[in-house]
Design a protein around this motif. Structure first.
Motif, short mmCIF file in Angstrom:
data_model
loop_
_atom_site.label_atom_id
_atom_site.label_comp_id
_atom_site.label_asym_id
_atom_site.label_seq_id
_atom_site.Cartn_x
_atom_site.Cartn_y
_atom_site.Cartn_z
N ALA A 227 33.46 19.89 61.74
CA ALA A 227 34.49 18.96 61.24
C ALA A 227 35.21 19.52 60.02
O ALA A 227 36.34 19.11 59.73
CB ALA A 227 33.84 17.62 60.90
N ARG B 290 39.11 18.98 60.32
CA ARG B 290 39.77 17.98 59.46
C ARG B 290 40.10 18.66 58.14
O ARG B 290 39.35 18.62 57.17
CB ARG B 290 38.83 16.80 59.25
N ASP C 196 29.27 14.00 58.50
CA ASP C 196 29.34 15.47 58.52
C ASP C 196 29.11 15.96 57.10
O ASP C 196 29.73 15.47 56.15
CB ASP C 196 30.69 15.93 59.05
#
Length: 297
Positions: free
Chosen positions: A55, A59, A103
């Motif tokens: 992630a 992101r 995460d």
């Protein structure tokens, strides 16, 4: 053979072994950034493994909580682990996918030959009986370095991690975790720096502090001496049970021999400790992960 030498030779029991430095850890998800020789004013330079979850790259504007872990060579790759890989990358990936855990960036600090002295809760030693303290110092082979090791993490490593990576830097998003002696130094870290580490997971915590069944550490005198020392240190620490959360477990044979049936783990005498089952999510989720890191499908 004296008890100190016997304990060192039986290092696997108490977690005193020092693994060879890993070449390049292999992970199944996310990626590792290796800091080959992180220099310090307080302790010897060492390798640091920073695991970034998938992630982190997916992101690009997001920031992530951070989990600092001791014995970093044991976390991600069985080829470098002393007694089996923890599977931390797989566990966090699996739990995050289920929504059980955010995460999280993991900072694995590889140990050195000074593992025992660096992982020993230094201020606790001052509260031990003289014979017990002498045995600890003999096993350390010199000065205790727990305070210096925490200075390294808090004053040097954490600021560098926060600069280089997209972290959530506050205590609510910063955890510390380890096993055996690593469990001891994790408990010490949250007591000494509760505004830096909001959570601590102390697995298979090495409560005997030195050789588990040496004459000075046998029940009932040994456990009582350690309990008094831990309570005395905690009473003078800044640990805040209203904001700090820790999980402490005792599962290795040396510790089971040390604690008689029915005696409570003295590391849980001050408020704030919880079982993994009710540790919850959010800020305390790392504690829940501590118990579930490999065993849930």
């Amino acid at each position: 053979m004296d008890w100190t030498r016997r304990a060192v030779l039986g290092g696997a029991l108490a977690g005193f072994g020092v693994a060879a430095l890993p070449a390049r850890a292999q992970v199944t998800g996310g990626r590792i950034v290796t800091l080959e020789s992180f220099a310090s004013r307080h302790v010897a330079a060492r390798k640091v493994l920073v695991w970034l979850p998938a992630a982190y790259d997916a992101r690009r504007s997001a920031r992530f909580p951070v989990l600092y872990m001791h014995d970093g060579q044991n976390l991600f790759d069985g080829k470098s682990a002393f007694a089996g890989e923890w599977g931390v990358d797989e566990a966090i990936t699996r739990m995050a996918a289920r929504g059980d855990l955010r995460d999280t960036i993991v900072v694995g600090i590889v140990n050195t030959a000074a593992r025992y002295s660096e992982y020993f809760p230094q201020k606790v030693a001052a509260h031990l009986p003289e014979a017990y303290r002498a045995a600890v110092m003999e096993m350390a082979g010199g000065a205790l370095r727990g305070d210096a090791y925490l200075h390294f993490i808090v004053e040097e490593l954490k600021p560098a991690i926060d600069r280089q990576f997209r972290t959530l830097a506050g205590a609510a998003d910063t955890s510390v975790m380890g096993s055996s002696m690593g469990g001891l130094i994790s408990l010490y870290a949250i007591g000494e720096y509760p505004r830096v580490f909001g959570q601590a997971a102390c697995l298979s915590i090495h409560l005997p502090l030195a050789a588990p069944m040496a004459p000075y550490s046998r029940p009932p005198e040994g456990p009582e001496a350690v309990a008094r020392a831990l309570r005395a240190w905690l009473a003078g620490s800044a640990f805040d049970p209203t904001r700090n959360l820790y999980f402490a477990s005792v599962v290795d044979m040396g510790n089971l021999m040390f604690i008689p049936p029915g005696q409570e783990n003295p590391a849980r005498k001050k408020g704030g400790g919880r079982d993994a089952a009710d540790a919850g999510l959010g800020a305390g989720a790392h504690v829940r992960a501590a118990q579930l890191y490999r065993h849930r499908a």
